[in-house]
Write an enzyme that holds these catalytic residues in place. Structure first.
Site, PDB file in Angstrom:
ATOM      1  N   HIS A   1       0.827  -1.212   0.000  1.00  0.00           N
ATOM      2  CA  HIS A   1       0.000   0.000   0.000  1.00  0.00           C
ATOM      3  C   HIS A   1       0.857   1.256   0.000  1.00  0.00           C
ATOM      4  CE1 HIS A   1      -3.819   2.151   1.682  1.00  0.00           C
ATOM      5  NE2 HIS A   1      -3.058   2.980   1.011  1.00  0.00           N
TER       6      HIS A   1
ATOM      7  N   HIS B   1       1.333   5.265  -2.151  1.00  0.00           N
ATOM      8  CA  HIS B   1       0.821   6.231  -3.121  1.00  0.00           C
ATOM      9  C   HIS B   1       2.021   6.900  -3.773  1.00  0.00           C
ATOM     10  CE1 HIS B   1      -3.332   6.115  -1.392  1.00  0.00           C
ATOM     11  NE2 HIS B   1      -2.674   5.858  -0.274  1.00  0.00           N
ATOM     12  N   LEU B   2       2.309   6.529  -5.029  1.00  0.00           N
ATOM     13  CA  LEU B   2       3.470   7.124  -5.700  1.00  0.00           C
ATOM     14  C   LEU B   2       3.115   8.439  -6.399  1.00  0.00           C
ATOM     15  CD1 LEU B   2       5.116   3.874  -7.171  1.00  0.00           C
ATOM     16  CD2 LEU B   2       5.817   5.139  -5.132  1.00  0.00           C
TER      17      LEU B   2
ATOM     18  N   ASN C   1      -5.553   6.364  -6.570  1.00  0.00           N
ATOM     19  CA  ASN C   1      -6.205   7.665  -6.340  1.00  0.00           C
ATOM     20  C   ASN C   1      -5.313   8.816  -6.797  1.00  0.00           C
ATOM     21  OD1 ASN C   1      -4.331   7.323  -4.245  1.00  0.00           O
ATOM     22  ND2 ASN C   1      -5.538   8.513  -2.798  1.00  0.00           N
TER      23      ASN C   1
ATOM     24  N   ASP D   1       1.319   2.638   3.927  1.00  0.00           N
ATOM     25  CA  ASP D   1       0.389   3.676   3.456  1.00  0.00           C
ATOM     26  C   ASP D   1       1.178   4.957   3.190  1.00  0.00           C
ATOM     27  OD1 ASP D   1      -1.772   5.163   2.679  1.00  0.00           O
ATOM     28  OD2 ASP D   1      -2.704   5.276   4.660  1.00  0.00           O
TER      29      ASP D   1
HETATM   30  C1  NCD Z   1      -4.432   8.792   1.481  1.00  0.00           C
HETATM   31  C2  NCD Z   1      -3.718   9.650   0.442  1.00  0.00           C
HETATM   32  O1  NCD Z   1      -3.140  10.688   0.801  1.00  0.00           O
HETATM   33  O2  NCD Z   1      -3.711   9.285  -0.742  1.00  0.00           O
HETATM   34  N1  NCD Z   1      -4.366   9.439   2.755  1.00  0.00           N
HETATM   35  C3  NCD Z   1      -4.422   8.871   3.981  1.00  0.00           C
HETATM   36  O3  NCD Z   1      -4.524   9.593   4.969  1.00  0.00           O
HETATM   37  N2  NCD Z   1      -4.352   7.548   4.144  1.00  0.00           N
HETATM   38  C4  NCD Z   1      -5.837   8.600   1.027  1.00  0.00           C
HETATM   39  C5  NCD Z   1      -6.705   7.844   1.973  1.00  0.00           C
HETATM   40  O4  NCD Z   1      -6.558   6.632   2.097  1.00  0.00           O
HETATM   41  O5  NCD Z   1      -7.593   8.455   2.577  1.00  0.00           O
HETATM   42 ZN    ZN Z   2      -6.668   4.638   2.551  1.00  0.00          ZN
END
Ligand code: NCD
Ligand code: ZN
Length: 414
Positions: free
Chosen positions: A58, A60-61, A92, A279
C-alpha cells in the site's frame, strides 16, 4: 548477470549462514557451500541479516498531475532506501487509474522511472466498459473506497469482475455514513468492514482490509474470518502512535487510543493481522500545516527501522516482520517472491539490526520531507536492497538504472 550474497540469511525454519547466488533475476542456489558467481556482496558481519525482499502492498506514488507531492522516481527511490524491493501503487491519482488508457500510461512510467519493482491496483471505474481482461493482466487487484449511495451499482459490477478474474479487492474500510463532521470514529471502520464482508459473502471475491486502525475493527475482522476469505494489514503509525492535534499527524483512518494501539500490536503478533504496509501518502509540507489539509505522510523510509525497533524491544519477532512484510504479501498477491529459496525472484533486503540512528526527514529520498516520527531514535536499518539480483541501494546510495518491472511479469516460481 550473476550476484552472490554472503551472510546470515532468513530461511524457512530460521537463520542460516551461507550464500545465495542469483542468476538472471532468480535465486539459483542457496546454502553453505555455493560456488560464487558474478559480483560478490559480503554481509558476514555481526548484526547483519539477509531477509527475503520486502513488499509494501500500500503506497501512493502520486506522479501525473500530483508530481509535486511525489513521483515514480522519488517514491521508488524512497522504497529502495527503505529496504523495499516491490511497492504496490494506489490508483487515487490525478487522473485516476480507473481507465485502461491511464493504466497503460502508469505502467509505462513505472518501467521507465522506477528504482524498484512495482505492482498496480485499479480503481473502481466510472464506466463498465473499462472492466476488461487487460485490467487483470496489468494489475494485482482493485482498490475500493466505500462509496456514497449513487455509486453502489458500479461498485457491485466491479466486485463481480474481481471475483471472475480472481483479483484481490483491497479496501479502505471506513463507511462515510458514520463520519460525524470531521470525526471518523472506530464505528465507521467497523461498519466499513461489515459492508465489504457482506459484499464478499455475496460475490465471493478475496477481500483485504488495508490500514486497520482500531481494536473494534480488529474484532469485526475476526468475526468475519470464519465466513469469508479475508486478510488485513495495519501500519507502523497505528502500532506506535496515538491521537494528536497537530495536523502533521493527520491520517485516514485517524490515529486512535492507547488501547487501540496495543490491541493492533497484539493482533499482529498473533497473526490476526497478517501484513504491515506503510500507506506511504506523501503531501507537501505546507499542505500538512493546514488543519483542513490532506491526511497521510510518507512511510517507506521509516517503516522497516520502526518495525526492527519493535523487534529490538521484544514486542515483535524478526520472523513476524518477515512474514508481514514479505512472505504473506507475496502470497496474497500471487508473486513468486517472499522466500529465499531456489526458483524465487532474486529480491533481498539486507538489514543491520544494530545500527541506531535518529529519524531525519531531511534525509528522505521522498519529496515529502516530514514525518510524525521525526527525531525518534530507532535501532535497525536497511543497508542493502537487491532487486532481481541487482543492488538498488548500497553503501547509503540509491542506484538507479535498473528500470522497474511490473511484478505481473514475474510469472511463477521455478
Ligand atoms: C491517502 C492519500 O493521501 O492518498 N491518505 C491517507 O490519509 N491515508 C488517502 C486515503 O486513504 O484516505
Ligand atoms: Zn486509505
Amino acid at each position: 548477470m550473476e550476484l552472490t550474497v554472503k551472510g546470515r540469511f532468513f530461511a524457512p525454519g530460521g537463520l542460516r549462514e551461507g550464500s545465495i547466488r542469483i542468476s538472471r533475476g532468480r535465486i539459483e542456489e542457496v546454502g553453505e557451500e555455493v560456488a560464487p558467481g558474478g559480483e560478490v556482496l559480503d554481509f558476514r558481519e555481526e548484526g547483519k541479516v539477509i531477509l527475503p525482499g520486502l513488499i509494501d502492498m500500500h503506497v501512493h506514488l502520486r506522479d501525473f498531475e500530483l508530481s509535486y507531492k511525489e513521483d515514480f522516481r522519488t517514491g521508488t527511490r524512497a522504497a529502495a532506501r527503505g529496504g523495499y524491493t516491490v511497492v504496490v501503487d494506489m490508483p487515487n491519482t490525478l487522473p485516476r487509474v480507473n481507465r485502461i488508457s491511464v493504466l497503460r500510461k502508469r505502467e509505462e512510467l513505472g518501467r521507465r522511472r522506477a528504482a524498484v519493482d512495482f505492482g498496480l491496483y485499479f480503481g473502481v471505474p466510472e464506466e463498465k466498459g473499462e472492466l476488461r481482461k487487460e485490467v487483470g493482466k496489468r494489475c494485482l487487484g482493485i482498490k475500493v473506497y466505500l462509496p456514497e449511495e449513487g455509486e453502489k451499482e458500479t461498485l457491485e459490477e466491479t466486485l463481480r469482475f474481481a471475483s471472475r478474474e480472481r483479483l484481490l479487492v483491497i479496501t479502505h474500510a471506513e463507511d462515510p455514513a458514520f463520519f460525524r463532521g470531521k470525526e471518523r470514529p472506530p464505528e465507521a471502520e467497523v461498519m466499513g468492514i461489515r459492508r465489504m464482508a457482506e459484499l464478499s459473502l455475496r460475490h465471493r471475491f478475496r477481500l483485504h482490509l488495508t490500514h486497520l486502525s482500531s481494536s473494534a475493527g480488529l474484532r469485526e475482522l475476526e468475526r468475519w474470518k470464519r465466513r469469508v476469505r479475508l486478510s488485513a494489514d495495519t501500519c507502523p503509525h497505528y502500532l506506535l502512535l496515538t491521537r494528536r492535534r497537530d495536523p502533521l499527524f493527520k491520517v485516514f483512518p485517524p490515529l486512535r487510543t492507547e488501547r487501540d494501539r496495543t490491541a493492533l500490536l497484539s493482533g499482529l503478533r498473533e497473526g490476526k493481522i497478517e501484513v504491515v504496509t506503510s500507506d506511504h501518502a506523501p503531501h507537501l509540507r505546507a499542505e500538512k500545516r493546514d488543519p483542513d489539509g490532506p491526511g497521510g505522510f510518507p512511510g517507506l523510509e521509516t517503516e522497516l527501522p520502526l518495525l526492527l525497533t519493535l523487534v529490538r524491544r521484544g514486542e515483535l519477532e524478526l520472523e513476524g516482520v518477515v512474514k508481514a512484510c514479505s512472505e504473506v504479501p507475496a502470497s496474497l498477491l500471487g508473486l513468486p517472491a517472499g522466500r529465499i529459496e531456489k526458483g524465487y525472484v532474486g529480491n533481498l533486503t539486507v538489514v543491520d539490526l544494530k545500527k541506531s540512528f535518529k529519524i531525519d526527514p531531511l534525509e528522505f529520498e521522498s519529496k515529502a520531507k516530514y514525518s510524525p516520527f521525526q527525531g525518534r531514535r530507532v535501532v535497525g536499518s536497511p543497508v542493502c536492497t537487491i532487486v532481481r539480483g541487482r543492488p538498488v541501494f548500497l553503501d547509503g546510495e540509491v542506484v538507479e538504472g535498473l528500470g522497474g518491472m511490473n511484478v505481473k511479469a514475474y510469472g511463477e516460481a521455478g
